[in-house]
Design a protein around this motif. Structure first.
Motif, short mmCIF file in Angstrom:
data_model
loop_
_atom_site.label_atom_id
_atom_site.label_comp_id
_atom_site.label_asym_id
_atom_site.label_seq_id
_atom_site.Cartn_x
_atom_site.Cartn_y
_atom_site.Cartn_z
N THR A 56 0.83 -1.19 0.00
CA THR A 56 0.00 0.00 0.00
C THR A 56 0.88 1.25 0.00
O THR A 56 1.82 1.36 0.80
N PRO A 57 0.63 2.20 -0.90
CA PRO A 57 1.41 3.44 -0.90
C PRO A 57 1.24 4.19 0.42
O PRO A 57 0.25 4.03 1.14
N TYR A 58 2.21 5.06 0.73
CA TYR A 58 2.15 5.81 1.97
C TYR A 58 2.76 7.19 1.74
O TYR A 58 3.57 7.38 0.82
N VAL A 59 2.35 8.14 2.57
CA VAL A 59 2.86 9.51 2.47
C VAL A 59 4.35 9.50 2.78
O VAL A 59 4.78 8.93 3.78
N GLY A 60 5.12 10.13 1.91
CA GLY A 60 6.57 10.17 2.06
C GLY A 60 7.29 9.16 1.18
O GLY A 60 8.52 9.19 1.08
N GLN A 61 6.55 8.25 0.57
CA GLN A 61 7.17 7.27 -0.33
C GLN A 61 7.79 7.98 -1.53
O GLN A 61 7.21 8.90 -2.10
N ILE A 62 9.00 7.56 -1.92
CA ILE A 62 9.77 8.26 -2.94
C ILE A 62 9.87 7.42 -4.20
O ILE A 62 10.06 6.20 -4.14
N PHE A 63 9.71 8.08 -5.34
CA PHE A 63 9.86 7.44 -6.66
C PHE A 63 10.84 8.25 -7.49
O PHE A 63 10.98 9.47 -7.31
N LYS A 64 11.49 7.56 -8.43
CA LYS A 64 12.45 8.24 -9.29
C LYS A 64 11.77 9.15 -10.29
O LYS A 64 12.34 10.14 -10.74
N SER A 65 10.54 8.81 -10.71
CA SER A 65 9.82 9.60 -11.69
C SER A 65 8.34 9.48 -11.43
O SER A 65 7.88 8.58 -10.71
N ASP A 66 7.56 10.38 -12.04
CA ASP A 66 6.12 10.31 -11.88
C ASP A 66 5.54 9.12 -12.63
O ASP A 66 4.51 8.56 -12.22
N GLN A 152 0.09 13.23 -0.53
CA GLN A 152 -1.22 12.86 0.00
C GLN A 152 -1.61 11.49 -0.52
O GLN A 152 -1.32 11.16 -1.67
N PHE A 153 -2.28 10.72 0.33
CA PHE A 153 -2.76 9.41 -0.11
C PHE A 153 -4.02 9.04 0.66
O PHE A 153 -4.09 9.23 1.89
N SER A 154 -4.99 8.54 -0.06
CA SER A 154 -6.23 8.06 0.56
C SER A 154 -6.69 6.82 -0.19
O SER A 154 -6.73 6.82 -1.42
N ASN A 155 -7.06 5.78 0.55
CA ASN A 155 -7.56 4.54 -0.06
C ASN A 155 -9.00 4.26 0.37
O ASN A 155 -9.42 3.11 0.44
N VAL A 156 -9.74 5.34 0.62
CA VAL A 156 -11.14 5.22 1.03
C VAL A 156 -12.02 5.38 -0.19
O VAL A 156 -11.98 6.42 -0.87
N HIS A 157 -12.80 4.35 -0.50
CA HIS A 157 -13.69 4.36 -1.67
C HIS A 157 -15.14 4.41 -1.20
O HIS A 157 -15.49 3.82 -0.17
N ASN A 158 -15.99 5.07 -1.97
CA ASN A 158 -17.42 5.12 -1.66
C ASN A 158 -18.22 4.23 -2.58
O ASN A 158 -19.41 4.44 -2.81
N HIS A 159 -17.56 3.22 -3.18
CA HIS A 159 -18.22 2.30 -4.11
C HIS A 159 -17.63 0.91 -3.88
O HIS A 159 -16.61 0.73 -3.21
#
Length: 633
Positions: A56-66, A152-159
């Protein structure tokens, strides 16, 4: 959709003689550069998706590119029953794009659109329901290195999230691979409607209805998108074909000015455009006068760029090598049948066994058992193959002279020639130059090597002095095997020849002493121009020490070679070399048997010497200038 130019314009023909729209051929090794790489890429991707653990992704996780972040979030989404899309991006003058927003595919709400002025406008339902699941990226530069971190990251779905068999049908995951695209375009061009194209693909892939990685709508959109592009590409290809054909014709004209024996011919269509073109070289024409008794016309290749069929005329020289006689480029393919590849190892093994049967009666009897065993009684391919049996089965054609063109060695020689002329090319003029270079590039003394005597029979020694090494090796093999056959003379002077271990398979050899004629029921001489073991056995019984001149065909003789044999006689040189080695070996054996220590030393040294010689590089020329050695020195 731009057309990707191929690196090689030639591929093996893939048309099946049955004419079935579903039936096409893939030869072993064809299209490996494109098809196998694409398949490998697809399988690798699928393997990663199914086996790789995506956290699961988390705030602060780093990637080399978008892009890396988007792929990571997309894999996470697929594993969890939804898909994502790219939303807003923010940029500045200094940093460029410094923020990326990725959201759930059901994020936001559908904006009402102005309805078109139609009588019954379509009211499409939107899947967007304001879902707040998201992943926001921000770019930063650390020690001069650009990186992206999750702000920012959110994994809350309304469906409701989808199951695996449902999520694969989301638009983001429905992909038509390159191989499927080619097949779809081919079927569409043949006039198949979209729903039938989908059914054909399901049948070919062996999947249940609805289990393809795309749906009928995707196929329809793909065909619609490609239609205009295909028309444009066809126009470009037509123009390129016309220009390249004119360049090829000009190259032929220039060659005719340099080589007075070079010949070419061509035809034009109703618009005076070059349609078909053929050419041959002076050396090819001279070779035909010597070895034109058997000619094969190979049409295995066609051009995927120009739609041209390549036909090449080959002969076989007296060294067993393929000779180029000429070639032709044709716009239209023949409607005659061509061979196709049959799969399954057990099938191929039994089919090969049938092909080697020498009796027509045995073949037709066993053929019925063969087709019944593999469930092919009603198969139209097999029925078509059987109807043409008189043109390919050995038991039917062994009475015709083919000069050993049906051997594996000759097929390999032809394949070697094709590899030389069908390497990566971009135009027909380059192809013409490669044909010119390869036509007689192998006319050297390569392969003209000394062959040692095996039986010490006078017939063998006499044949070695007359035949080329290739022809002599074939005859020598028959001479060696002839010693395993027994003869029984009949009242009319003929002989029954049978292997001393085999109780079946006897051969009738007819001997006519008045004009030294010999005929065997196996018809090997009529087929290859080289006497069979059965005839040789009878000649030995008749106390022949040399083969009659008529059974040493001119086409297999050294005197009939295309290349003049210059320099020292390779046979006499090798004989001197062999005598010198025998003398040294005999003396060495005598000296080494005096004591155990001598024997151990000689054995050790000879073993090391043999390994050293085996690792030495080979050369095409063998020059013998040996000083005289005496074993007693």
């Amino acid at each position: 959709m731009a057309m990707k130019p191929p690196t090689n314009i030639w591929i093996r023909r893939q048309q099946c003689p049955c004419g079935d729209w579903k039936c096409y051929i893939k030869y072993e090794g064809d299209d490996q550069a494109s098809t196998s790489s694409q398949q490998e890429k697809t399988e690798t991707t699928s393997s990663l998706l199914s086996s790789e653990v995506v956290f699961t992704p988390y705030v602060g996780q780093i990637f080399k590119s978008d892009d890396e972040a988007f792929e990571y979030y997309s894999n996470f989404a697929r594993k969890n029953g939804f898909s994502i899309r790219k939303a807003r991006s923010t940029e500045s003058q200094n940093l460029g794009i410094y923020r990326r927003d990725f959201v759930c595919y059901r994020s936001g709400f559908n904006q009402p659109r102005k309805k078109a002025n139609v009588e019954h406008p379509r009211d499409r339902k939107s899947v967007r329901c304001g879902c707040d699941a998201k992943l926001y990226l921000t770019k930063e530069i650390v020690d001069g290195v650009t990186q992206w971190y999750v702000s920012q990251f959110s994994n809350v779905h309304n469906h409701e999230l989808l199951e695996d068999d449902q999520v694969r049908m989301l638009p983001a995951y429905r992909k038509i691979q390159e191989a499927d695209q080619e097949r779809i375009l081919l079927l569409s061009k043949a006039g198949f409607p979209v729903n039938r194209i989908v059914k054909v693909l399901e049948l070919e892939k062996g999947v249940q209805p609805g289990q393809l990685p795309f749906i009928e709508k995707d196929v329809r959109n793909f065909v619609r998108t490609c239609k205009k592009t295909v028309q444009e590409n066809d126009a470009l290809l037509t123009e390129k074909r016309e220009n390249d054909t004119l360049e090829l014709l000009e190259a032929c004209k220039n060659m005719a000015e340099r080589d007075v024996d070079f010949v070419y011919d061509y035809t034009t269509d109703e618009n005076e455009k070059v349609e078909n073109i053929a050419w041959s070289f002076g050396d090819s024409i001279r070779a035909y006068t010597l070895f034109g008794d058997v000619v094969t016309f190979d049409t295995s290749y066609r051009s995927i760029t120009y739609g041209l069929l390549l036909g090449v005329w080959f002969g076989m020289d007296n060294h067993g090598k393929a000779i180029f006689f000429g070639c032709v480029l044709l716009q239209d393919e023949s409607t005659h049948s061509f061979a196709w590849a049959l799969q399954y190892e057990e099938f191929k093994a039994e089919f090969d066994m049938l092909c080697r049967l020498e009796s027509v009666e045995d073949f037709e009897h066993q053929w019925n058992h063969f087709v019944a065993r593999f469930g092919l009684v009603s198969d139209k391919h097999v029925a078509l193959l059987f109807s043409y049996r008189a043109f390919w089965l050995f038991s039917y054609i062994r009475g015709y002279f083919l000069a050993r063109m049906m051997t594996v060695e000759f097929s390999q020689s032809v394949d070697t020639f094709f590899k030389k002329i069908l390497s990566e090319q971009t135009c027909l003029q380059v192809f013409f130059e490669q044909v010119c270079a390869a036509a007689f590039g192998n006319s050297t003394r390569e392969g003209v090597q000394y062959v040692h005597i095996k039986t010490c029979m006078p017939i063998e020694e006499h044949a070695r002095s007359i035949l080329t090494p290739y022809a002599f090796r074939v005859l020598q093999h028959e001479i060696v095997l002839s010693t395993q056959y027994a003869t029984t003379e009949m009242t009319n002077g003929s002989y029954l020849v049978r292997h001393y271990k085999k109780m079946d398979g006897e051969y009738l050899v007819i001997w006519i002493p008045e004009d030294e004629q010999i005929h065997c029921s196996c018809k090997e001489f009529e087929h290859s121009g080289i006497l069979c073991r059965h005839s040789l056995r009878v000649l030995v019984v008749k106390n022949y020490f040399q083969l009659p001149e008529k059974y040493l065909l001119l086409r297999w003789r050294l005197e009939n070679s295309l290349v003049t044999m210059e320099g020292p006689n390779p046979q006499s040189s090798s004989d001197e070399c062999a005598q010198a080695f025998h003398s040294l070996a005999a003396a060495l054996l005598t000296e080494s048997m005096i004591s155990k220590e001598r024997f151990s030393y000689v054995h050790k040294e000879l073993t090391g010497l043999l390994d050293h010689v085996r690792n030495m590089p080979e050369t095409n020329e063998f020059v013998v200038n040996m000083p005289a050695h005496n074993a007693s020195d």
